[in-house]
Design a protein around this motif. Sequence first.
Motif, PDB file in Angstrom:
ATOM      1  N   LEU A  29       0.822  -1.204   0.000  1.00 28.94           N
ATOM      2  CA  LEU A  29       0.000   0.000   0.000  1.00 28.94           C
ATOM      3  C   LEU A  29       0.858   1.257   0.000  1.00 28.94           C
ATOM      4  N   MET A  30       1.951   1.227   0.751  1.00 26.10           N
ATOM      5  CA  MET A  30       2.832   2.390   0.818  1.00 26.10           C
ATOM      6  C   MET A  30       3.425   2.700  -0.548  1.00 26.10           C
ATOM      7  N   ALA A  39       2.170   1.808  -3.475  1.00 24.61           N
ATOM      8  CA  ALA A  39       1.105   2.201  -4.405  1.00 24.61           C
ATOM      9  C   ALA A  39       0.622   3.617  -4.159  1.00 24.61           C
ATOM     10  N   LEU A  40       0.611   4.020  -2.901  1.00 23.75           N
ATOM     11  CA  LEU A  40       0.040   5.327  -2.553  1.00 23.75           C
ATOM     12  C   LEU A  40       1.072   6.432  -2.423  1.00 23.75           C
ATOM     13  N   SER A  41       2.344   6.105  -2.471  1.00 21.55           N
ATOM     14  CA  SER A  41       3.366   7.120  -2.254  1.00 21.55           C
ATOM     15  C   SER A  41       3.271   8.309  -3.224  1.00 21.55           C
ATOM     16  N   LEU A  78       0.580   9.612  -4.512  1.00 23.87           N
ATOM     17  CA  LEU A  78      -0.532  10.440  -4.039  1.00 23.87           C
ATOM     18  C   LEU A  78      -0.156  11.189  -2.769  1.00 23.87           C
ATOM     19  N   ILE A  79       0.574  10.507  -1.884  1.00 22.92           N
ATOM     20  CA  ILE A  79       1.001  11.154  -0.634  1.00 22.92           C
ATOM     21  C   ILE A  79       1.933  12.312  -0.936  1.00 22.92           C
ATOM     22  N   ARG A 114      -0.083  15.198  -2.365  1.00 26.53           N
ATOM     23  CA  ARG A 114      -0.827  15.884  -1.307  1.00 26.53           C
ATOM     24  C   ARG A 114       0.089  16.813  -0.506  1.00 26.53           C
TER      25      ARG A 114
END
Length: 406
Positions: free
Chosen positions: A136-137, A139-141, A143-144, A147
């Motif tokens: 998850l980290m 895959a979402l990095s 987007l993070i 943001r």
Amino acid sequence: MYYARMKTKWGKFYKLGYTSQDSLEERLNYGEKNDGGLVDRVLLWAWSDSALHDEQRLHGLFHNKRVFGKYGKFHNGPLYKNGQSELYAEDIFDLDPECTKEQVKNSIKAAERIGIEYRNDPIGDHPIWRVVGYVLMVALSPLILLRKILEETVPAMKREKERILELERKRETDIAAAVLEIKRKSTTYRDGAGSNGSCRIFDRAKSENAWKKSLCDWLNRALTVEPEDMTAEDMFRVVKGNFSPATIDSVECLVLGDAQGGRHISALPECLYELRGLRSLHLQRNEIEHLGDKLGQLVNLEELKLGGTALKTLPAAIGQLKKLRILTAWWSDLESLPPEIGQLSELEGLDVSGCENLKVLPSEIVQLRKIKRLYLPAHDDFKLTAEQQRWADELKKSGAEVEHYW
């Protein structure tokens, strides 16, 4: 409104609430609780005209993060019977720069050790969850990162502040216009006293600030009767002449007295029962001896506070208040409760503590199954029947707080 970090022997917790005391230490030491020494750092201390409403709304938003649940009462835990259910293990407002993940983890573990299953338990330590977390980290990095860039480049906080200031300016303009209009129309008005229909003059200069406060409350969907020299009926007469029926129906809270003091009101105006949208009615510490049968018209009422009044009984019409959740009549002159109280199927809180003339409860009281707080008189003449005692014991077993108070 306050928000503070509490340092206890179980760890650090964060407490959100409201108080009329001058300091958080006074609030926590009230009633000789001596919990003021647990305050490690006050992170927020701000005035709010609607502190109770704001606090409850915030608790609702973060309900799944409470350590002890809404009605928790754990003898071995911190702030027992003194705001324990308002504690959070993590910094929900992100106002504490010293808060760390390790601190939050330790506080949650401490809560679990004293018998509480934390509502928002983090991912466990099983290896499979570590793999899932890593995937998850990755895959979402992106987007993070995006943001973070947006938060640093777009002054969202500044825009929000400007928006709030603009709303406040508009609200002040609306209040000013309403003050001018109401002053113009209320130079003289019927007092209703005596057969000759005498009139009284409204003292504009002395009462302008009081009117502003009332109108602020009105625009916040709450009405506090001011100034002190006006009766409830006077207030309604003037207000009804300046606001449309739709506006009147939108009033959700009416304060004619609170826990600190009342207005020496002995009778309520009939027009009070026209507030069909009313959800909260505060009549505490007044000289009211009678509530009319029209009380049943307030079908949206959820909270009725009658503590410290001269009421000896309640009208049968109270059974029509199907949404009523809180009913308080502490230290009143109550001699009896009507059987219709058993029809209040949503009632969660009933407080008749300190009622020295109340000796028995109606048999229908046992129909109330949602009670979470029940406060009864403690004098020797007050008795529960065997059936009522079984009912009270069942409430306790289900987690309700049942106490006897002088």
